[in-house]
Design a protein around this motif. Structure first.
Motif, mmCIF file in Angstrom:
data_model
loop_
_atom_site.group_PDB
_atom_site.id
_atom_site.type_symbol
_atom_site.label_atom_id
_atom_site.label_comp_id
_atom_site.label_asym_id
_atom_site.label_seq_id
_atom_site.Cartn_x
_atom_site.Cartn_y
_atom_site.Cartn_z
ATOM 1 N N ASP A 24 0.851 -1.192 0.000
ATOM 2 C CA ASP A 24 0.000 0.000 0.000
ATOM 3 C C ASP A 24 0.886 1.241 0.000
ATOM 4 N N PHE A 25 0.727 2.057 -1.039
ATOM 5 C CA PHE A 25 1.497 3.293 -1.190
ATOM 6 C C PHE A 25 0.572 4.479 -0.921
ATOM 7 N N GLY A 26 0.176 4.666 0.314
ATOM 8 C CA GLY A 26 -0.686 5.795 0.655
ATOM 9 C C GLY A 26 -2.048 5.734 -0.007
ATOM 10 N N GLY A 27 -2.600 4.539 -0.145
ATOM 11 C CA GLY A 27 -3.928 4.372 -0.731
ATOM 12 C C GLY A 27 -3.936 3.635 -2.060
ATOM 13 N N VAL A 28 -2.832 3.624 -2.750
ATOM 14 C CA VAL A 28 -2.702 2.868 -3.999
ATOM 15 C C VAL A 28 -2.011 1.553 -3.659
ATOM 16 N N GLN A 29 -2.631 0.442 -4.053
ATOM 17 C CA GLN A 29 -2.049 -0.858 -3.743
ATOM 18 C C GLN A 29 -1.559 -1.544 -5.012
ATOM 19 N N LYS A 30 -0.349 -2.077 -4.936
ATOM 20 C CA LYS A 30 0.286 -2.762 -6.072
ATOM 21 C C LYS A 30 1.016 -3.994 -5.566
ATOM 22 N N GLN A 31 1.160 -4.972 -6.445
ATOM 23 C CA GLN A 31 1.962 -6.161 -6.142
ATOM 24 C C GLN A 31 3.431 -5.822 -6.336
#
Length: 93
Positions: A24-31
């Protein structure tokens, strides 16, 4: 621009090859690939560059960096809609 961005490990897929996790990058989630940080656990912070978690980071430093990146608009640049960003830069939006 391609940044090394701090993010919080939300989940880990130990069965994946290579080992991956949802970050989680401050609300954006990525693998991201977690092979370079085998000791990382859910709830900890990592620095991610081009889809690879490169090192663990303490929470205070991670949150301070995320706040600064957000204030500078770098999170939107890094994770925003690429087509929308291109349209803005072209002056069509």
């Amino acid at each position: 621009m391609c940044l090394a961005v701090p993010g919080k490990v939300v989940s880990i897929d130990d069965g994946a090859d290579p080992r991956t996790g949802l970050i989680d990058f401050g609300g954006v989630q990525k693998q991201a690939c977690l092979e370079y940080v085998p000791e990382v656990r859910v709830g900890e912070y990592v620095i991610v560059h081009v889809g690879f978690a490169l090192q663990r980071l303490d929470e205070e430093s991670a949150l301070a960096s995320l706040k600064l990146f957000e204030e500078l608009g770098l999170l939107e640049e890094e994770f925003g809609d690429a087509w929308e960003q291109a349209a803005k830069e072209a002056g069509t939006q």
